[in-house]
Design a protein around this motif. Structure first.
Motif, PDB file in Angstrom:
ATOM      1  N   MET A 281     -61.358 -35.319 -30.637  1.00  0.00           N
ATOM      2  CA  MET A 281     -60.296 -36.170 -30.096  1.00  0.00           C
ATOM      3  C   MET A 281     -60.914 -37.341 -29.339  1.00  0.00           C
ATOM      4  O   MET A 281     -60.484 -37.699 -28.250  1.00  0.00           O
ATOM      5  CB  MET A 281     -59.369 -35.353 -29.196  1.00  0.00           C
ATOM      6  N   ALA A 282     -61.941 -37.926 -29.958  1.00  0.00           N
ATOM      7  CA  ALA A 282     -62.710 -38.971 -29.282  1.00  0.00           C
ATOM      8  C   ALA A 282     -61.857 -40.162 -28.881  1.00  0.00           C
ATOM      9  O   ALA A 282     -61.963 -40.676 -27.759  1.00  0.00           O
ATOM     10  CB  ALA A 282     -63.865 -39.420 -30.175  1.00  0.00           C
ATOM     11  N   SER A 283     -60.987 -40.617 -29.778  1.00  0.00           N
ATOM     12  CA  SER A 283     -60.204 -41.810 -29.457  1.00  0.00           C
ATOM     13  C   SER A 283     -59.234 -41.560 -28.309  1.00  0.00           C
ATOM     14  O   SER A 283     -58.926 -42.471 -27.534  1.00  0.00           O
ATOM     15  CB  SER A 283     -59.439 -42.295 -30.691  1.00  0.00           C
ATOM     16  N   VAL A 284     -58.770 -40.326 -28.170  1.00  0.00           N
ATOM     17  CA  VAL A 284     -57.833 -40.002 -27.083  1.00  0.00           C
ATOM     18  C   VAL A 284     -58.534 -40.101 -25.737  1.00  0.00           C
ATOM     19  O   VAL A 284     -58.038 -40.760 -24.809  1.00  0.00           O
ATOM     20  CB  VAL A 284     -57.227 -38.597 -27.272  1.00  0.00           C
ATOM     21  N   VAL A 285     -59.696 -39.459 -25.623  1.00  0.00           N
ATOM     22  CA  VAL A 285     -60.388 -39.459 -24.324  1.00  0.00           C
ATOM     23  C   VAL A 285     -60.933 -40.849 -23.991  1.00  0.00           C
ATOM     24  O   VAL A 285     -60.950 -41.253 -22.825  1.00  0.00           O
ATOM     25  CB  VAL A 285     -61.506 -38.392 -24.288  1.00  0.00           C
ATOM     26  N   ILE A 286     -61.366 -41.598 -25.004  1.00  0.00           N
ATOM     27  CA  ILE A 286     -61.855 -42.950 -24.755  1.00  0.00           C
ATOM     28  C   ILE A 286     -60.697 -43.847 -24.304  1.00  0.00           C
ATOM     29  O   ILE A 286     -60.854 -44.689 -23.411  1.00  0.00           O
ATOM     30  CB  ILE A 286     -62.534 -43.514 -26.010  1.00  0.00           C
ATOM     31  N   SER A 287     -59.533 -43.675 -24.914  1.00  0.00           N
ATOM     32  CA  SER A 287     -58.375 -44.478 -24.505  1.00  0.00           C
ATOM     33  C   SER A 287     -57.960 -44.148 -23.073  1.00  0.00           C
ATOM     34  O   SER A 287     -57.551 -45.028 -22.310  1.00  0.00           O
ATOM     35  CB  SER A 287     -57.203 -44.243 -25.457  1.00  0.00           C
ATOM     36  N   PHE A 288     -58.086 -42.885 -22.698  1.00  0.00           N
ATOM     37  CA  PHE A 288     -57.787 -42.465 -21.330  1.00  0.00           C
ATOM     38  C   PHE A 288     -58.750 -43.146 -20.366  1.00  0.00           C
ATOM     39  O   PHE A 288     -58.360 -43.605 -19.282  1.00  0.00           O
ATOM     40  CB  PHE A 288     -57.885 -40.943 -21.234  1.00  0.00           C
ATOM     41  N   ASN A 289     -60.017 -43.254 -20.776  1.00  0.00           N
ATOM     42  CA  ASN A 289     -61.003 -43.932 -19.944  1.00  0.00           C
ATOM     43  C   ASN A 289     -60.702 -45.424 -19.842  1.00  0.00           C
ATOM     44  O   ASN A 289     -60.924 -46.042 -18.796  1.00  0.00           O
ATOM     45  CB  ASN A 289     -62.409 -43.722 -20.523  1.00  0.00           C
TER      46      ASN A 289
END
Length: 402
Positions: A340-348
């Protein structure tokens, strides 16, 4: 139901040999360059924008705020809701929306129409940037993940540092509409090139929406995002008001101030691109903490500098540190939740924008209160010390429990 891992997102026949990931990742960085430019390019030509649309400069400034707030709120939700869309298609759609809305904004007849285009433009950016970061890590593989993230982050840095002045100069000479057309043109180049070069990549892992939203409640993820928010906010607290601060401390203004900001920008490019090398060799947490510590030290020097020369030297290291921690933090997050890389990066990314808004607001309050330049800078330094400690704690948490 099949669960795909990060390595399964790319089919075997599309696996890239060592270093063959660099060119497509650089093209992704061209897209992030356009977005980094777009985030602040209108801020430098607000008088022209206000005059052209017959509104106040205060009202004109809301186009910058609307973009930032929309991006900050939308990024994690878009990443969750679009997880099944093939990555290449999502990148193309996000970048296409970004390009079209910039072009439409250039022809907006009223402020209300322009504001709508800026919101839609931010939605395109919020869809593209986290996906581009996540895709870069897939293309590069785990061994080069830090370098890949530093390249895509470096695109944003170069956009902010060099794209904004270029776009501002274009707008001052040809009208504010030309600035948006410049950004749209750069985005279009990236869109066409990525459509040709980027390999097909399936969507992220088939994971229930509840789990995807739930990842934002993972204490380790929250801790890393908190590092980003606190460090960004502390740095922006000073950078937003750098003109009055360095004028009060060292008598810097006019042409010398422009040189100081350019030096900060050069340092930012060094930090953004260089942090990837450090991340892949000494680890994400130490690199993040080191970048934050460099920024804290630079600001501490500025706080007590009586000499313009000392300030100029410190500005370089301030730029290095200010861009050296986001990519390592993204590295830690993708290591925690690779599917779920894009999710956590978007959260950052949300943490970054929240930090920017909070830092600018706090800095304004401190300076208006009459606290003074040096104490204001030292408060930012204290925030950075806290952020550096949190970065090491986040690194330990991701290693022990990850």
């Amino acid at each position: 139901m099949t669960i795909h891992t990060t390595s399964q997102i790319r089919s075997p026949e599309q696996s890239l040999r060592p270093d063959h990931w660099v060119f497509p990742v650089v093209l992704l960085a061209v897209g992030t360059f356009a977005i980094g430019t777009d985030s602040f390019v209108l801020a430098g030509i607000l008088p022209q924008l206000a005059s052209g649309l017959h509104i106040s400069e205060g009202a004109a400034g809301q186009v910058v705020t609307a973009f930032a707030i929309t991006y900050a709120i939308a990024a994690p939700f878009l990443s969750v809701l679009t997880h099944r869309v093939p990555r290449k298609a999502l990148i193309a759609i996000g970048l296409a929306v970004f390009v079209v809305m910039n072009a439409a904004g250039a022809f907006a007849p009223t402020f209300a129409v322009l504001l709508v285009t800026r919101v839609l433009c931010a939605l395109g950016a919020a869809s593209f940037t986290p996906t581009a970061n996540a895709v870069s890590t897939v293309l590069a593989g785990s061994a080069a993940r830090g370098r890949a993230l530093s390249i895509t982050l470096g695109g944003i840095a170069l956009g902010t540092v060099f794209g904004v002045p270029v776009g501002t100069a274009i707008g001052q000479q040809l009208g504010w509409q030309a600035s948006l057309l410049f950004v749209a043109a750069v985005g279009l180049v990236a869109l066409i090139a990525l459509s040709v070069v980027l390999p097909h990549l399936a969507g992220e892992a088939v994971v229930p929406l509840r789990r995807r939203f739930g990842v934002m409640g993972d204490p380790r993820v929250v801790l890393v995002v908190l590092v980003t928010a606190v460090a960004t906010g502390s740095g922006i607290l000073v950078y937003t008001y750098i003109a009055p601060i360095v004028h009060t401390i060292a008598g810097i203004s006019g042409g010398t101030l422009a040189i100081a900001l350019l030096i900060w920008g050069v340092g930012g490019a060094v930090g953004a691109f260089g942090c990837g090398w450090f991340t892949d060799r000494i680890g994400a947490g130490p690199t993040s903490a080191l970048g934050i510590a460099v920024l804290a030290a630079a600001l501490a020097v500025i706080a007590f500098a009586g000499s313009p020369v000392v300030v100029l030297i410190a500005m370089f290291f301030g730029g290095v540190g200010s861009w050296a921690f986001v990519a390592p933090n993204n590295h830690m997050l993708t290591g925690l939740h690779p599917t779920m890389a894009s999710v956590v990066i978007s959260f950052n990314s949300t943490g970054t924008y929240v930090g920017q808004a909070a830092g600018a607001a706090v800095g304004g309050v401190l300076l208006v209160s009459g606290l003074g330049a040096t104490p204001t800078v030292l408060i930012a330094v204290a925030g950075l010390v806290v952020a550096a400690i949190l970065a090491l704690a986040a690194w330990r948490a991701t290693r022990v429990r990850g």
